[in-house]
Design a protein around this motif. Structure first.
Motif, PDB file in Angstrom:
ATOM      1  N   GLN A  15       3.106  -3.590   4.511  1.00 39.94           N
ATOM      2  CA  GLN A  15       2.092  -3.368   3.482  1.00 39.94           C
ATOM      3  C   GLN A  15       1.975  -4.577   2.556  1.00 39.94           C
ATOM      4  OE1 GLN A  15       2.812   0.107   1.022  1.00 39.94           O
ATOM      5  NE2 GLN A  15       1.579  -0.722  -0.645  1.00 39.94           N
ATOM      6  N   LYS A  16       3.120  -5.113   2.115  1.00 34.03           N
ATOM      7  CA  LYS A  16       3.122  -6.250   1.195  1.00 34.03           C
ATOM      8  C   LYS A  16       2.548  -7.500   1.855  1.00 34.03           C
ATOM      9  CE  LYS A  16       4.611  -4.418  -2.537  1.00 34.03           C
ATOM     10  NZ  LYS A  16       3.712  -4.364  -3.728  1.00 34.03           N
ATOM     11  N   ARG A  50       0.298  -7.626   4.254  1.00 33.49           N
ATOM     12  CA  ARG A  50      -1.153  -7.474   4.381  1.00 33.49           C
ATOM     13  C   ARG A  50      -1.855  -7.542   3.037  1.00 33.49           C
ATOM     14  NH1 ARG A  50      -0.945  -2.970   9.316  1.00 33.49           N
ATOM     15  NH2 ARG A  50      -0.973  -4.533  11.004  1.00 33.49           N
ATOM     16  N   GLU A  51      -1.206  -7.068   1.993  1.00 34.08           N
ATOM     17  CA  GLU A  51      -1.772  -7.187   0.644  1.00 34.08           C
ATOM     18  C   GLU A  51      -1.935  -8.655   0.241  1.00 34.08           C
ATOM     19  OE1 GLU A  51       0.710  -5.024  -2.022  1.00 34.08           O
ATOM     20  OE2 GLU A  51      -0.042  -3.049  -1.398  1.00 34.08           O
ATOM     21  N   ASN A  52      -1.070  -9.493   0.781  1.00 34.58           N
ATOM     22  CA  ASN A  52      -1.122 -10.925   0.480  1.00 34.58           C
ATOM     23  C   ASN A  52      -1.903 -11.710   1.530  1.00 34.58           C
ATOM     24  OD1 ASN A  52       0.638 -11.565  -2.015  1.00 34.58           O
ATOM     25  ND2 ASN A  52       1.897 -10.115  -0.861  1.00 34.58           N
TER      26      ASN A  52
END
Length: 272
Positions: A227-228, A230-232
Motif C-alpha cells: 500500500q505504501k 503504491r501511495e508513493n
C-alpha cells in the motif's frame, strides 16, 4: 616449538567475520592457534543497508568496516580463492590477475563464501541486468541512475525519455522491495533539479512472481508495504516473471515488454 594449529576462514561476510570474532575471543589465550581469513575485499559490508547507497540516503563508508581493524589477531588476506586441496589441506589463492598464486595451509577450514546472484538462465539477464550484492554494485547503480537522469534531461524524443526514466526491479523480497523504495524516492526527489523532466514521465516498478511482496514477513505487513509503495507512485506487478531482457527492454510473462535502460535483478541467489 610445535607447529601452530591453523584455522582458515574463507569469506568475510556475516558468517566468516563472526566466526573469526568468536574464535579470537574463545582462543585469545591459546598461542598455538593461528587464524587466517581470506576474502576478495579487505572490509566487512553491512549488506542489509546496500539499497540505501544507490539513493544516496547513506554514504558507502557508513556500511563498511576494515577487517584488519575489526579482527585484531586474525591474519587478513585479500584474495580470491581459486582451489581447495582437501587431501593436502591447502588453499590456493590470488590477490589479483597481475599477482602470482600463493598457498595457505590449514588444519581446520571454514567455508563461508555466501551467495551470488542466480539468473536462472533467463535470456539476457546476465549480460544486461544490474545486481545488488556488493558495495561496488550499489555504487554502480547510483552512478547509472544519475547518468540516465542527465541523458533524459537532454533528450527531446518523448519515447526515448520515457525509456530513460523507467526503472525496473525484479524480485519482491527484502532486497528488491528496499531497492524499489529507495530508487523511487531518489529519482522522484531528484527530478526537481532537472527542469525538463516531469514527474509523470518517471516510472519505477517491481516485478514479482509471487502473489504478495515480502514473503519473509506476515501478510498484514506485506499488504501494508505494498500500500505504501503504491501511495508513493511505485508500481508493483505480482504473479509475473521476467522472461528475458535486452539492453533496452524487459519482457514479462504477461506478454508486456517494458522499454527501459535500467533493470536491477534481485530475484534469486545461489551458493558462491
Amino acid at each position: 616449538m610445535s607447529d601452530p594449529i591453523r584455522i582458515v576462514i574463507l569469506g568475510g561476510g556475516f558468517a566468516g567475520t563472526n566466526v573469526a570474532l568468536r574464535l579470537e575471543k574463545v582462543l585469545r589465550r591459546d598461542s598455538r592457534v593461528e587464524i587466517t581469513l581470506i576474502d576478495t575485499e579487505n572490509f566487512f559490508t553491512f549488506t542489509p543497508l546496500l539499497p540505501e547507497v544507490p539513493s544516496g540516503s547513506i554514504q558507502p563508508k557508513h556500511i563498511v568496516f576494515p577487517l584488519r581493524a575489526l579482527l585484531r589477531s586474525t591474519h587478513i588476506r585479500q584474495a580470491e580463492v581459486e582451489s581447495i586441496d582437501v587431501a593436502q589441506r591447502t588453499i590456493v589463492a590470488r590477490h589479483c590477475g597481475k599477482c602470482g598464486r600463493f598457498s595457505v595451509p590449514f588444519d581446520h577450514l571454514v567455508i563461508a563464501l555466501g551467495s551470488v546472484s542466480n539468473f536462472f538462465g533467463v535470456p539476457g539477464v546476465a549480460d544486461h541486468a544490474l545486481t545488488m550484492k556488493s558495495l561496488a554494485d550499489a555504487a554502480t547503480l547510483h552512478a547509472h541512475v544519475i547518468d540516465k537522469l542527465e541523458h533524459a534531461d537532454l533528450e527531446a524524443d518523448p519515447a526515448r525519455r520515457r525509456e530513460l526514466l523507467t526503472f525496473v526491479i525484479a524480485g519482491g523480497g527484502f532486497a528488491g522491495v528496499e531497492t524499489l523504495a529507495e530508487l523511487n524516492d531518489f529519482v522522484r526527489g531528484a527530478c526537481r533539479f532537472y527542469p525538463s523532466i516531469r514527474p509523470e514521465e518517471i516510472r519505477v516498478l517491481l516485478v514479482h512472481s509471487g502473489h504478495r511482496i515480502l514473503p519473509e514477513v506476515n501478510e498484514s505487513l506485506s499488504a501494508y508495504a505494498l500500500q505504501k509503495l503504491r501511495e508513493n507512485r511505485a508500481e508493483v506487478i505480482l504473479e509475473t516473471r521476467v522472461q528475458g531482457c535486452t539492453e533496452r527492454s524487459v519482457s514479462l510473462s504477461n506478454g508486456e515488454s517494458i522499454p527501459t535502460r535500467t533493470f536491477v535483478w534481485g530475484a534469486g541467489v545461489s551458493p558462491n
